[in-house]
Design a protein around this motif. Sequence first.
Motif, PDB file in Angstrom:
ATOM      1  N   LEU A   1       0.823  -1.207   0.000  1.00 11.69           N
ATOM      2  CA  LEU A   1       0.000   0.000   0.000  1.00 11.69           C
ATOM      3  C   LEU A   1       0.858   1.257   0.000  1.00 11.69           C
ATOM      4  O   LEU A   1       0.607   2.197  -0.761  1.00 11.69           O
ATOM      5  N   ILE A   2       1.890   1.296   0.846  1.00 13.60           N
ATOM      6  CA  ILE A   2       2.731   2.479   0.964  1.00 13.60           C
ATOM      7  C   ILE A   2       3.535   2.703  -0.319  1.00 13.60           C
ATOM      8  O   ILE A   2       3.916   3.827  -0.647  1.00 13.60           O
ATOM      9  N   LYS A   3       3.772   1.653  -1.072  1.00 15.30           N
ATOM     10  CA  LYS A   3       4.535   1.783  -2.320  1.00 15.30           C
ATOM     11  C   LYS A   3       3.836   2.737  -3.287  1.00 15.30           C
ATOM     12  O   LYS A   3       4.469   3.348  -4.160  1.00 15.30           O
ATOM     13  N   ASP A   4       2.513   2.900  -3.161  1.00 14.93           N
ATOM     14  CA  ASP A   4       1.760   3.784  -4.050  1.00 14.93           C
ATOM     15  C   ASP A   4       1.869   5.245  -3.652  1.00 14.93           C
ATOM     16  O   ASP A   4       1.366   6.124  -4.361  1.00 14.93           O
ATOM     17  N   ALA A   5       2.492   5.549  -2.488  1.00 18.59           N
ATOM     18  CA  ALA A   5       2.610   6.939  -2.053  1.00 18.59           C
ATOM     19  C   ALA A   5       3.510   7.706  -3.007  1.00 18.59           C
ATOM     20  O   ALA A   5       4.406   7.163  -3.649  1.00 18.59           O
ATOM     21  N   SER A   6       3.257   9.013  -3.087  1.00 19.02           N
ATOM     22  CA  SER A   6       4.048   9.856  -3.994  1.00 19.02           C
ATOM     23  C   SER A   6       5.187  10.570  -3.293  1.00 19.02           C
ATOM     24  O   SER A   6       6.099  11.079  -3.946  1.00 19.02           O
ATOM     25  N   GLY A   7       5.161  10.653  -1.971  1.00 20.19           N
ATOM     26  CA  GLY A   7       6.230  11.343  -1.268  1.00 20.19           C
ATOM     27  C   GLY A   7       6.061  11.263   0.227  1.00 20.19           C
ATOM     28  O   GLY A   7       5.046  10.789   0.742  1.00 20.19           O
ATOM     29  N   MET A   8       7.097  11.735   0.919  1.00 18.80           N
ATOM     30  CA  MET A   8       7.094  11.700   2.384  1.00 18.80           C
ATOM     31  C   MET A   8       7.779  12.962   2.895  1.00 18.80           C
ATOM     32  O   MET A   8       8.825  13.369   2.380  1.00 18.80           O
ATOM     33  N   GLU A   9       7.163  13.589   3.879  1.00 13.94           N
ATOM     34  CA  GLU A   9       7.722  14.796   4.491  1.00 13.94           C
ATOM     35  C   GLU A   9       7.906  14.560   5.986  1.00 13.94           C
ATOM     36  O   GLU A   9       7.047  13.967   6.628  1.00 13.94           O
ATOM     37  N   ILE A  10       9.038  15.023   6.504  1.00 10.89           N
ATOM     38  CA  ILE A  10       9.328  14.883   7.934  1.00 10.89           C
ATOM     39  C   ILE A  10       9.574  16.273   8.504  1.00 10.89           C
ATOM     40  O   ILE A  10      10.495  16.984   8.092  1.00 10.89           O
ATOM     41  N   GLU A  11       8.736  16.662   9.448  1.00 10.66           N
ATOM     42  CA  GLU A  11       8.883  17.958  10.107  1.00 10.66           C
ATOM     43  C   GLU A  11       8.786  17.735  11.608  1.00 10.66           C
ATOM     44  O   GLU A  11       7.726  17.363  12.120  1.00 10.66           O
ATOM     45  N   ASP A  12       9.909  17.960  12.279  1.00  7.54           N
ATOM     46  CA  ASP A  12      10.010  17.656  13.708  1.00  7.54           C
ATOM     47  C   ASP A  12       9.671  16.181  13.932  1.00  7.54           C
ATOM     48  O   ASP A  12      10.346  15.323  13.391  1.00  7.54           O
ATOM     49  N   ASP A  13       8.599  15.914  14.716  1.00  9.34           N
ATOM     50  CA  ASP A  13       8.245  14.522  14.998  1.00  9.34           C
ATOM     51  C   ASP A  13       7.010  14.072  14.214  1.00  9.34           C
ATOM     52  O   ASP A  13       6.412  13.029  14.539  1.00  9.34           O
ATOM     53  N   LEU A  14       6.617  14.827  13.199  1.00 10.02           N
ATOM     54  CA  LEU A  14       5.453  14.486  12.396  1.00 10.02           C
ATOM     55  C   LEU A  14       5.913  14.046  11.005  1.00 10.02           C
ATOM     56  O   LEU A  14       6.653  14.756  10.324  1.00 10.02           O
ATOM     57  N   VAL A  15       5.482  12.859  10.594  1.00  6.08           N
ATOM     58  CA  VAL A  15       5.788  12.331   9.264  1.00  6.08           C
ATOM     59  C   VAL A  15       4.491  12.284   8.474  1.00  6.08           C
ATOM     60  O   VAL A  15       3.517  11.651   8.897  1.00  6.08           O
TER      61      VAL A  15
ATOM     62  N   ARG B   1      14.190   8.237  16.127  1.00  7.44           N
ATOM     63  CA  ARG B   1      13.414   8.809  17.246  1.00  7.44           C
ATOM     64  C   ARG B   1      11.938   8.522  17.007  1.00  7.44           C
ATOM     65  O   ARG B   1      11.520   8.274  15.868  1.00  7.44           O
ATOM     66  N   PRO B   2      11.100   8.541  18.051  1.00  8.14           N
ATOM     67  CA  PRO B   2       9.663   8.285  17.874  1.00  8.14           C
ATOM     68  C   PRO B   2       9.017   9.377  17.008  1.00  8.14           C
ATOM     69  O   PRO B   2       9.366  10.556  17.096  1.00  8.14           O
ATOM     70  N   VAL B   3       8.084   8.979  16.157  1.00  9.24           N
ATOM     71  CA  VAL B   3       7.415   9.926  15.269  1.00  9.24           C
ATOM     72  C   VAL B   3       5.927   9.620  15.248  1.00  9.24           C
ATOM     73  O   VAL B   3       5.479   8.528  15.597  1.00  9.24           O
ATOM     74  N   GLU B   4       5.160  10.637  14.805  1.00  6.68           N
ATOM     75  CA  GLU B   4       3.720  10.488  14.584  1.00  6.68           C
ATOM     76  C   GLU B   4       3.476  10.477  13.087  1.00  6.68           C
ATOM     77  O   GLU B   4       4.140  11.199  12.329  1.00  6.68           O
ATOM     78  N   VAL B   5       2.531   9.671  12.628  1.00  4.78           N
ATOM     79  CA  VAL B   5       2.306   9.465  11.194  1.00  4.78           C
ATOM     80  C   VAL B   5       0.948  10.025  10.801  1.00  4.78           C
ATOM     81  O   VAL B   5      -0.058   9.843  11.508  1.00  4.78           O
ATOM     82  N   ARG B   6       0.943  10.703   9.630  1.00  4.20           N
ATOM     83  CA  ARG B   6      -0.312  11.190   9.047  1.00  4.20           C
ATOM     84  C   ARG B   6      -0.314  10.824   7.567  1.00  4.20           C
ATOM     85  O   ARG B   6       0.699  11.000   6.871  1.00  4.20           O
ATOM     86  N   LEU B   7      -1.449  10.327   7.087  1.00  2.13           N
ATOM     87  CA  LEU B   7      -1.617   9.983   5.679  1.00  2.13           C
ATOM     88  C   LEU B   7      -2.475  11.047   5.025  1.00  2.13           C
ATOM     89  O   LEU B   7      -3.537  11.416   5.549  1.00  2.13           O
TER      90      LEU B   7
END
Length: 530
Positions: free
Chosen positions: A435-449, A483-489
Motif C-alpha cells: 500500500l505504501i509503495k503507491d505513495a508519492s512522497g514523504m515529508e518529515i517535520e520535527d516529529d510528524l511524518v 526517534r519516535p514519530v507520529e504518522v499522518r496519511l
Amino acid sequence: MSALYRTYRPQDFDEVVGQQHVVRTLRNAIEMDRVAHAYLFAGPRGTGKTSMAKILAKSLNCERGPTVEPCKICESCRSIHDATSIDVIELDAASHRGIDDIREIRDRVALRPARGRRKVYIVDEAHMLTKEASNAVLKTLEEPPEHVVFVLCTTEMQAMLPTIRSRCQRFVFFRPGLPELGTVLHRVSEAEKIDIDPAAITLVARVANGSFRDAVSTLDQLATACDGRIGVADVRDLLGATDGEALFRAIDRVADADAAGSLRLVGELVDGGADLGSLTSDLLGQLRAIFLCQQLGELPADIPATDDERARLLAQAERLDPPTVHRLVDMLRDVLDQVREGADPRLPLELALVRACRPQGDQSLAALEQRVARLERGGSVAAPLPPAEAAAATPPPAATPPPMEERSAAAATAENWRELVLPEIGRRSPRLSALIKDASGMEIEDDLVTVRFPASKAFSRQGAETDANKQILAEALAATVGRPVEVRLDIADGEEAAEPVAAPAAVPEDELLTQIKETFDAREIEEPLR
C-alpha cells in the motif's frame, strides 16, 4: 638428498618450536618415570605430532636414557630418526586400517624389544582405522605389556572412539603462529645458506597456514626454483599467493565506498596473474580479523600478522561499520561457492565489492542495515560518482542540496524513503508495504511524518489508514529516523481527493474483486461443500 622438512625435523625437546605444554608434560613424565602406556596426539597437519612421538621414543630408548636429552648419535637414536628401528614401529592407518593389521600388532606386542628398553608403536592418522580395527585395539590399549608404549596421532580427535580416547593421555597440538613459523624458516635458511628476504619469509609463513611441514616444503621449493636472493615477488609468482598490501587496498576501497577503485584493483591483480579464488579466500581471512577487532576491541594474538599489519587492521576496523563487514563476508562466501562449482570468480568478486560499496542499489535487509549504519556514522549512503559522471550530473548552484554529511538522518530518510523505509515496512508487514509503495512522497517535520498519496491511489491510502497499520509505519520510521514519530496519511497538494465513501459503492463487484487481487496479490478460494 632428502627433503628439507625431513632433514630439519626436530631431534629432541629443545628443538621443538611451540607446543610447550606437550614438551613440559613429557619431560616431567620421563624424569619422574611416569610414562603412560598410551598417548593420543591430536591437532592439524604439520604441527609436529609424529616428530614428538619419535622424540619420546628416542628419550626412552637412548643408550644414555631414559633421558630428556637423547644423544642423537647412538645406534638407537639414529635408527629411530632414519625410521629403521625394529623397536619403533610406525603404522599408517590410512593404508593399514583393517582388522588384520591390528591383529598382527596384537600378536607381536607381547614380544620384548630387541635392543631398546621400550617398544613404541606410532599410529599415524589413527582416526582412519575401521570400527572393527578400533575395537580390536581396545584391549591392547587398556592392558598392554609394561615394555610397550602406543602413540596415536590424528587430525580428527572427535572421529576416534570415545573408549579409545579414554584409555590414552590426550594432547592437543595447536597451529603455530607467524613468529614460530618464521623462527623455523630462519633456522633452515641459515643452515642451508638460502638467501631470502625477511618479508618473503613472512609471506611463506602466512601461506603455510599453521603447518611447519608446509612452510619448510615451500622454502625447499623456492630454493630449487629461484636463482639468487628470494624475494616476495618470487613467492607470489611461484605459489600464486596474495600480497598482503592488495588485501589492505581492497578493504580500503570498500571503506571509502570507491566502487570504481575496487574494479580497477581487481583488474590490476588479474593483469598481475593473481589467483582470484585465493584472493577471495584471503579477503575472508582479513575480514575475519576485522570482525574480531570490532567485537573484542582488540586483535587476538593468534591472528597471523606482523606488528605493522596489526595496527592497520585495527585502523580498518575503526573505518568499517559492522553491517558492511557482515554483508561482505556473506557475499564473498557466495563467491567461493561459485568458484567450487567451476565458475570464473572475477565477475562474482567484482559484483560483491561493488555491492558492498553501493548498498543503495540493494533492497535486502542486510543492505538496509549497512545504509543505516553509514548514516549513523555521518557518512553518505550513495557511493561517489566517477569525475566525468559527477560533472555531468552536477545541477545548477541554486538547486544544489547541501552535502549528505550536513543533513540529518530524517532529511535523508525523507529524500530516500523508498530505499530506506519500504524494506523495513516490508519486513514487518508485506501488505502494508504494497500500500505504501503507491505513495508519492514523504515529508518529515520535527516529529510528524506526512505520507502523501496521489488522488488516484485513494484506495491504497484508505487501506493504510488503520490504527494497526499506522503503528507499524510509525515503528518502521522510528527505526530509520532514530526517534519516535507520529504518522499522518494525506493526499498530495494540488490534487483533489476521491470521495472516500461513495467511490467504493460505485465500483461493480467484479471490478472491486479485480482491484483486491492486484493490490494484495490475492486469489479466490472456493469453500468446499459440507
